[in-house]
Design an enzyme around this catalytic site. Structure first.
Site, PDB file in Angstrom:
ATOM      1  N   SER A  47       0.829  -1.199   0.000  1.00 18.76           N
ATOM      2  CA  SER A  47       0.000   0.000   0.000  1.00 18.76           C
ATOM      3  C   SER A  47       0.869   1.257   0.000  1.00 18.76           C
ATOM      4  O   SER A  47       0.584   2.228  -0.707  1.00 18.76           O
ATOM      5  CB  SER A  47      -0.934  -0.029   1.215  1.00 18.76           C
ATOM      6  OG  SER A  47      -1.715   1.127   1.273  1.00 18.76           O
ATOM      7  N   ALA A  71      -3.026   8.610  -1.640  1.00 21.63           N
ATOM      8  CA  ALA A  71      -3.372   7.505  -0.742  1.00 21.63           C
ATOM      9  C   ALA A  71      -3.639   6.260  -1.573  1.00 21.63           C
ATOM     10  O   ALA A  71      -3.981   6.347  -2.755  1.00 21.63           O
ATOM     11  CB  ALA A  71      -4.601   7.859   0.093  1.00 21.63           C
ATOM     12  N   ASP A  72      -3.476   5.127  -0.935  1.00 21.33           N
ATOM     13  CA  ASP A  72      -3.849   3.871  -1.568  1.00 21.33           C
ATOM     14  C   ASP A  72      -4.469   2.956  -0.522  1.00 21.33           C
ATOM     15  O   ASP A  72      -3.936   2.813   0.580  1.00 21.33           O
ATOM     16  CB  ASP A  72      -2.661   3.172  -2.216  1.00 21.33           C
ATOM     17  CG  ASP A  72      -3.148   2.016  -3.067  1.00 21.33           C
ATOM     18  OD1 ASP A  72      -3.598   2.284  -4.203  1.00 21.33           O
ATOM     19  OD2 ASP A  72      -3.142   0.875  -2.587  1.00 21.33           O
ATOM     20  N   THR A  73      -5.585   2.373  -0.882  1.00 23.28           N
ATOM     21  CA  THR A  73      -6.324   1.494   0.021  1.00 23.28           C
ATOM     22  C   THR A  73      -6.342   0.085  -0.554  1.00 23.28           C
ATOM     23  O   THR A  73      -6.591  -0.100  -1.741  1.00 23.28           O
ATOM     24  CB  THR A  73      -7.769   2.005   0.198  1.00 23.28           C
ATOM     25  OG1 THR A  73      -7.725   3.346   0.699  1.00 23.28           O
ATOM     26  CG2 THR A  73      -8.553   1.134   1.166  1.00 23.28           C
ATOM     27  N   SER A 108      -2.603   3.577   3.027  1.00 21.59           N
ATOM     28  CA  SER A 108      -1.370   4.337   3.208  1.00 21.59           C
ATOM     29  C   SER A 108      -1.584   5.723   2.631  1.00 21.59           C
ATOM     30  O   SER A 108      -2.179   5.876   1.561  1.00 21.59           O
ATOM     31  CB  SER A 108      -0.196   3.664   2.508  1.00 21.59           C
ATOM     32  OG  SER A 108       0.163   2.481   3.178  1.00 21.59           O
TER      33      SER A 108
END
Length: 196
Positions: A47, A71-73, A108
């Site tokens: 992430s 962001a990354d999910t 993240s």
């Protein structure tokens, strides 16, 4: 002087969460190809790599002066990553797998300005109700879940599928405010100063 904040995302959910505050920001969609990064077994590292890759692609393509927020999910269940489904059928299979189970959602958040990079993450546990398989296709169609990791949305019909959320609900939507708050402080931006 107002901070220059760039939201590096095309996600309407992330934009909506950031709009809870009066902080001015612009949106730029990153050119980073998420599927180019293979999952190596560590969901947090994965992430983070995706969030940082998105921020770096914005620097490469646009070279903005402000603070870039990306962001990354990811959804994790039994060591497997559930990204955005590639098809209607894949979304249904994801929902079948998660039905009646507890999975983790890791987001993240990366902030990048010039050479300064700060990264943080949040983990939330989500437990699904036992889902009636005959309605899963309707759920996927009704709530257009192909752009959501795990193939579902908490905001749209979430009450039908979600039994319990342990942790940050904003994390499940893709932008954990607590993590964002602490990271922004490292850039002298205090969200308390931007309450509506």
């Amino acid at each position: 002087m107002e901070p220059q904040l760039i939201l590096g995302s095309s996600s309407p959910r992330r934009k909506s969460i950031l709009q809870y505050f009066r902080i001015p920001f612009t949106c730029i969609s990153p050119s980073f190809e998420e599927r180019s990064v293979p999952y190596q077994g560590d969901p947090v590292a994965y992430s983070q790599e995706l969030a940082v890759g998105k921020a770096e692609s914005i620097v490469q393509d646009h070279n903005p002066e402000g603070v870039i927020l990306t962001a990354d999910t990811v959804v994790i269940y039994k060591g497997k990553v559930f990204n955005k489904p590639g098809s209607h059928d894949e979304a249904i299979e994801m929902l079948k797998t998660l039905s009646g189970q507890t999975h983790s959602i890791i987001t993240s958040v990366a902030l990048l300005q010039q050479k300064k990079l700060m990264v943080g993450q949040e983990t939330t546990q989500v437990t699904f109700n036992k889902l009636p398989e005959e309605y899963l296709g309707r759920y996927v169609e009704a709530f257009s879940t192909l752009d959501k990791c795990g193939g579902y949305s908490t905001q749209e019909g979430g009450g039908l599928i979600i039994h319990n959320i342990q942790g940050c609900a904003y994390n499940v939507q893709g932008l954990p405010i607590r993590t964002l708050y602490h990271l922004l402080l490292e850039f002298d931006i205090n969200l308390w100063d931007y309450l509506v």
